[in-house]
Design a protein around this motif. Structure first.
Motif, PDB file in Angstrom:
ATOM      1  N   ASN A  30      44.788  53.601  54.104  1.00  0.00           N
ATOM      2  CA  ASN A  30      43.471  54.015  53.624  1.00  0.00           C
ATOM      3  C   ASN A  30      43.162  55.469  53.992  1.00  0.00           C
ATOM      4  OD1 ASN A  30      42.293  51.189  52.824  1.00  0.00           O
ATOM      5  ND2 ASN A  30      43.127  50.912  54.892  1.00  0.00           N
ATOM      6  N   PRO A  31      44.012  56.411  53.582  1.00  0.00           N
ATOM      7  CA  PRO A  31      43.743  57.810  53.931  1.00  0.00           C
ATOM      8  C   PRO A  31      42.576  58.368  53.115  1.00  0.00           C
ATOM      9  CG  PRO A  31      45.607  57.707  52.456  1.00  0.00           C
ATOM     10  CD  PRO A  31      45.235  56.278  52.780  1.00  0.00           C
ATOM     11  N   ARG A  32      41.901  59.356  53.695  1.00  0.00           N
ATOM     12  CA  ARG A  32      40.813  60.034  52.975  1.00  0.00           C
ATOM     13  C   ARG A  32      41.419  61.250  52.286  1.00  0.00           C
ATOM     14  NH1 ARG A  32      35.595  58.454  51.545  1.00  0.00           N
ATOM     15  NH2 ARG A  32      34.345  60.295  51.069  1.00  0.00           N
ATOM     16  N   THR A  33      41.961  61.042  51.101  1.00  0.00           N
ATOM     17  CA  THR A  33      42.649  62.126  50.409  1.00  0.00           C
ATOM     18  C   THR A  33      41.701  62.814  49.428  1.00  0.00           C
ATOM     19  OG1 THR A  33      43.470  60.564  48.755  1.00  0.00           O
ATOM     20  CG2 THR A  33      44.929  61.081  50.599  1.00  0.00           C
ATOM     21  N   LEU A  34      41.828  64.120  49.348  1.00  0.00           N
ATOM     22  CA  LEU A  34      41.084  64.922  48.393  1.00  0.00           C
ATOM     23  C   LEU A  34      42.090  65.658  47.520  1.00  0.00           C
ATOM     24  CD1 LEU A  34      38.396  66.411  50.829  1.00  0.00           C
ATOM     25  CD2 LEU A  34      38.029  64.637  49.111  1.00  0.00           C
ATOM     26  N   HIS A 218      42.105  86.337  41.840  1.00  0.00           N
ATOM     27  CA  HIS A 218      43.410  85.870  42.289  1.00  0.00           C
ATOM     28  C   HIS A 218      43.504  84.347  42.239  1.00  0.00           C
ATOM     29  CE1 HIS A 218      44.122  89.942  43.647  1.00  0.00           C
ATOM     30  NE2 HIS A 218      43.026  89.890  44.374  1.00  0.00           N
ATOM     31  N   LYS A 219      44.679  83.868  41.883  1.00  0.00           N
ATOM     32  CA  LYS A 219      44.954  82.438  41.890  1.00  0.00           C
ATOM     33  C   LYS A 219      45.037  81.930  43.326  1.00  0.00           C
ATOM     34  CE  LYS A 219      48.718  79.208  40.813  1.00  0.00           C
ATOM     35  NZ  LYS A 219      50.105  79.103  40.285  1.00  0.00           N
ATOM     36  N   LEU A 220      44.414  80.788  43.580  1.00  0.00           N
ATOM     37  CA  LEU A 220      44.430  80.158  44.901  1.00  0.00           C
ATOM     38  C   LEU A 220      44.540  78.647  44.737  1.00  0.00           C
ATOM     39  CD1 LEU A 220      41.408  82.067  46.506  1.00  0.00           C
ATOM     40  CD2 LEU A 220      43.777  82.338  47.188  1.00  0.00           C
ATOM     41  N   LYS A 221      45.026  77.996  45.780  1.00  0.00           N
ATOM     42  CA  LYS A 221      44.946  76.539  45.876  1.00  0.00           C
ATOM     43  C   LYS A 221      44.393  76.184  47.246  1.00  0.00           C
ATOM     44  CE  LYS A 221      48.695  75.174  42.742  1.00  0.00           C
ATOM     45  NZ  LYS A 221      50.007  74.479  42.644  1.00  0.00           N
ATOM     46  N   VAL A 222      43.557  75.175  47.279  1.00  0.00           N
ATOM     47  CA  VAL A 222      43.023  74.661  48.539  1.00  0.00           C
ATOM     48  C   VAL A 222      43.486  73.222  48.682  1.00  0.00           C
ATOM     49  CG1 VAL A 222      40.950  74.171  49.872  1.00  0.00           C
ATOM     50  CG2 VAL A 222      41.020  76.183  48.390  1.00  0.00           C
ATOM     51  N   PHE A 223      44.086  72.934  49.826  1.00  0.00           N
ATOM     52  CA  PHE A 223      44.733  71.635  50.031  1.00  0.00           C
ATOM     53  C   PHE A 223      44.246  71.041  51.347  1.00  0.00           C
ATOM     54  CE2 PHE A 223      48.952  69.326  50.982  1.00  0.00           C
ATOM     55  CZ  PHE A 223      48.556  68.208  50.266  1.00  0.00           C
ATOM     56  N   ALA A 224      43.427  69.988  51.255  1.00  0.00           N
ATOM     57  CA  ALA A 224      42.938  69.286  52.439  1.00  0.00           C
ATOM     58  C   ALA A 224      43.791  68.055  52.678  1.00  0.00           C
ATOM     59  CB  ALA A 224      41.486  68.877  52.245  1.00  0.00           C
ATOM     60  N   THR A 225      44.182  67.825  53.924  1.00  0.00           N
ATOM     61  CA  THR A 225      45.018  66.664  54.249  1.00  0.00           C
ATOM     62  C   THR A 225      44.373  65.845  55.355  1.00  0.00           C
ATOM     63  OG1 THR A 225      46.325  68.022  55.778  1.00  0.00           O
ATOM     64  CG2 THR A 225      47.161  67.766  53.535  1.00  0.00           C
ATOM     65  N   ASP A 226      44.767  64.587  55.396  1.00  0.00           N
ATOM     66  CA  ASP A 226      44.182  63.623  56.338  1.00  0.00           C
ATOM     67  C   ASP A 226      45.291  62.854  57.050  1.00  0.00           C
ATOM     68  OD1 ASP A 226      42.283  62.038  57.656  1.00  0.00           O
ATOM     69  OD2 ASP A 226      42.257  60.559  56.044  1.00  0.00           O
ATOM     70  N   THR A 327      44.876  75.701  58.733  1.00  0.00           N
ATOM     71  CA  THR A 327      44.618  75.148  60.060  1.00  0.00           C
ATOM     72  C   THR A 327      45.778  74.302  60.558  1.00  0.00           C
ATOM     73  OG1 THR A 327      43.561  73.123  59.234  1.00  0.00           O
ATOM     74  CG2 THR A 327      42.153  75.052  59.518  1.00  0.00           C
ATOM     75  N   ALA A 328      46.734  73.984  59.675  1.00  0.00           N
ATOM     76  CA  ALA A 328      47.805  73.048  60.034  1.00  0.00           C
ATOM     77  C   ALA A 328      48.905  73.735  60.832  1.00  0.00           C
ATOM     78  CB  ALA A 328      48.387  72.425  58.777  1.00  0.00           C
ATOM     79  N   ASN A 329      49.184  73.211  62.000  1.00  0.00           N
ATOM     80  CA  ASN A 329      50.318  73.666  62.797  1.00  0.00           C
ATOM     81  C   ASN A 329      51.606  73.023  62.269  1.00  0.00           C
ATOM     82  OD1 ASN A 329      48.657  75.093  64.803  1.00  0.00           O
ATOM     83  ND2 ASN A 329      48.013  73.042  65.401  1.00  0.00           N
ATOM     84  N   PHE A 330      52.735  73.564  62.701  1.00  0.00           N
ATOM     85  CA  PHE A 330      54.031  73.006  62.299  1.00  0.00           C
ATOM     86  C   PHE A 330      54.421  71.945  63.323  1.00  0.00           C
ATOM     87  CE2 PHE A 330      58.200  72.970  60.421  1.00  0.00           C
ATOM     88  CZ  PHE A 330      58.052  73.573  59.172  1.00  0.00           C
ATOM     89  N   ASP A 331      53.627  70.865  63.369  1.00  0.00           N
ATOM     90  CA  ASP A 331      53.862  69.835  64.383  1.00  0.00           C
ATOM     91  C   ASP A 331      53.451  68.462  63.877  1.00  0.00           C
ATOM     92  OD1 ASP A 331      51.093  69.810  64.540  1.00  0.00           O
ATOM     93  OD2 ASP A 331      50.983  70.591  66.579  1.00  0.00           O
ATOM     94  N   ARG A 333      51.292  66.343  65.054  1.00  0.00           N
ATOM     95  CA  ARG A 333      49.853  66.069  65.059  1.00  0.00           C
ATOM     96  C   ARG A 333      49.219  66.503  63.735  1.00  0.00           C
ATOM     97  NH1 ARG A 333      45.788  64.678  68.086  1.00  0.00           N
ATOM     98  NH2 ARG A 333      47.187  64.120  69.787  1.00  0.00           N
ATOM     99  N   SER A 334      49.580  67.689  63.261  1.00  0.00           N
ATOM    100  CA  SER A 334      49.021  68.154  61.990  1.00  0.00           C
ATOM    101  C   SER A 334      49.567  67.361  60.812  1.00  0.00           C
ATOM    102  CB  SER A 334      49.310  69.640  61.791  1.00  0.00           C
ATOM    103  OG  SER A 334      48.502  70.439  62.630  1.00  0.00           O
ATOM    104  N   PHE A 335      50.847  66.945  60.891  1.00  0.00           N
ATOM    105  CA  PHE A 335      51.446  66.202  59.788  1.00  0.00           C
ATOM    106  C   PHE A 335      50.861  64.805  59.641  1.00  0.00           C
ATOM    107  CE2 PHE A 335      55.500  68.748  60.859  1.00  0.00           C
ATOM    108  CZ  PHE A 335      55.084  69.806  60.076  1.00  0.00           C
ATOM    109  N   PHE A 336      50.609  64.127  60.774  1.00  0.00           N
ATOM    110  CA  PHE A 336      50.347  62.695  60.716  1.00  0.00           C
ATOM    111  C   PHE A 336      49.026  62.227  61.336  1.00  0.00           C
ATOM    112  CE2 PHE A 336      55.127  62.951  61.047  1.00  0.00           C
ATOM    113  CZ  PHE A 336      55.341  62.752  59.691  1.00  0.00           C
ATOM    114  N   LEU A 337      48.277  63.121  62.003  1.00  0.00           N
ATOM    115  CA  LEU A 337      47.061  62.675  62.673  1.00  0.00           C
ATOM    116  C   LEU A 337      45.807  63.443  62.245  1.00  0.00           C
ATOM    117  CD1 LEU A 337      48.422  62.198  66.329  1.00  0.00           C
ATOM    118  CD2 LEU A 337      47.562  60.399  64.818  1.00  0.00           C
ATOM    119  N   ASN A 338      45.900  64.758  62.198  1.00  0.00           N
ATOM    120  CA  ASN A 338      44.702  65.581  62.017  1.00  0.00           C
ATOM    121  C   ASN A 338      44.250  65.679  60.562  1.00  0.00           C
ATOM    122  OD1 ASN A 338      44.720  66.148  64.734  1.00  0.00           O
ATOM    123  ND2 ASN A 338      45.459  68.251  64.505  1.00  0.00           N
TER     124      ASN A 338
END
Length: 394
Positions: A30-34, A218-226, A327-331, A333-338
């Motif tokens: 049940n992730p909160r995906t946008l 300018h072209k941009l993308k915004v990507f929120a992850t959960d 904001t995402a670190n290469f770790d 925690r950022s991949f799977f928790l934050n």
């Protein structure tokens, strides 16, 4: 007695493991995906906290209709007090002001401070408050985003939190290197939607986002992850490289999938640079990355320890044509928790300047090489072994 204590400790650890695994399973179901939003905008880059705060505080002071702010961490020092005073002044003028922080990251905003904000008219909420069920898992689930939206026209997004550390105020860390963007144009609506979704989850209150008629160049993308999607997203970035990958991160604890993709990129002739801090701001995070860095170094990667302060930037650049600042670190925690949010930039002139800044920081770095590996302390080697068991939380 000793046997009883050992058994109790083992039982407690088992309960934590069960809590974490069931909580993780439930979250993944049940992730909160946008949706990833393709948009346009204009931007200004900050790599210094003083310049960022000066413009941010002034833009808030000039607000005419709304101020919405989310920071993972707001400290309790003179910078933070100045920041909160700017928000209070705006609320006293009758402008709606909403401030949200992570429950753990914002722990220094004590009850007295929160009451003072409320008296001034600032609406305040904590995000990701730990609770039951799955308490141990939820206490590890943090909202790591940093977003500000002013009047629906100006946005700020990037890696800086609020505090004197971020302008070099810490004797331990010294100069603080990070990246943050000030954005205008349609991209502001995209990041506002993410911030307001966090506000809804924290308060139950739905706020309509402001819209702007301004166009972006300018072209941009915004990507929120959960805590989902990011591993595959980073893997796709790595696999798309033809010539060069530049990674900057305060923590480097890749997954097996990402490590394999990085090694394959090197084998395909891609030049890989990784820039991380020499100093660590959390236990075991530096040691957790050393085995991965050593493997990549011996595979042909160029690894650098930034040693002119603390390196907190989170950036990936591919072939001088694509940059990810967020904001995402290469770790793990950022991949799977934050909860994280990243901005993708495609402007090659901007990326050229960003690449130049990256290699200026490389010039202030110590090479990760055989000499460093042989000379690292015994305590570092021991912590590397311990860190193996802590990777899911790092």
């Amino acid at each position: 007695m000793l046997i009883t204590l050992v058994l109790v400790a083992i039982l407690f650890i088992l309960l934590l493991i069960i809590d974490f695994k069931i909580g993780k399973y439930n979250h993944n179901q049940n992730p909160r995906t946008l949706p990833k939003q393709e948009t346009t905008g204009d931007y200004q880059l900050y790599k210094n906290g003083s310049a960022l705060y000066e413009d941010l505080f002034q833009d808030i002071a000039n607000a005419e209709s709304q101020v919405d702010v989310y920071f993972f961490l707001v400290d309790n020092d003179y910078i933070s007090q100045n920041f909160l005073q700017v928000l209070k002044n705006k609320a006293i003028e009758g402008i709606p002001v909403r401030l949200c922080t992570d429950r753990i990251g914002g722990y220094k905003l004590n009850k007295k401070i929160r009451q003072d904000l409320k008296r001034s008219g600032v609406q305040f909420a904590f995000s990701e408050t730990p609770g039951f069920p799955y308490f141990f898992y939820r206490i590890n689930r943090r909202n790591h985003r940093k977003i500000t939206v002013i009047d629906g026209k100006i946005g700020y997004i990037g890696g800086f939190n609020i505090g004197s550390n971020y302008i070099g105020g810490s004797a331990k860390f010294g100069d603080w290197r990070d990246y943050h963007l000030r954005v205008t144009g349609p991209v502001v609506g995209a990041i506002h939607e993410i911030l307001l979704d966090d506000w809804y989850l924290a308060t139950g209150e739905r706020i309509e986002k402001h819209t702007t008629t301004e166009k972006g160049k300018h072209k941009l993308k915004v990507f929120a992850t959960d805590g989902v999607e990011l591993e595959n997203e980073f893997t796709s970035m790595v696999q798309s490289a033809k010539n060069e990958i530049l990674i900057g991160s305060p923590y480097f604890v890749p997954t097996d999938q990402l490590q394999k993709a990085l090694k394959q990129a090197i084998e395909n002739g891609v030049e890989l640079h990784i820039l991380i801090p020499m100093k660590a701001d959390h236990p075991f995070v530096k040691e957790a990355g050393i085995p991965y860095l050593e493997e990549l170094y011996h595979h042909g990667a160029h690894v650098h320890f930034y040693d002119d302060g603390f390196y907190h930037s989170k950036v990936i650049m591919i072939d001088g044509k694509f940059a990810d600042i967020g904001t995402a670190n290469f770790d793990r925690r950022s991949f799977f928790l934050n909860k994280e949010v990243n901005t993708y930039v495609y402007d090659e002139v901007f990326i050229s300047d960003l690449r130049r800044a990256y290699f200026e920081d490389v010039a202030d770095a110590v090479p990760f090489d055989d000499h460093w590996l042989k000379r690292r302390a015994l305590s570092t080697r021991i912590n590397e072994k311990i860190a193996v068991f802590l990777r899911p939380f790092l």
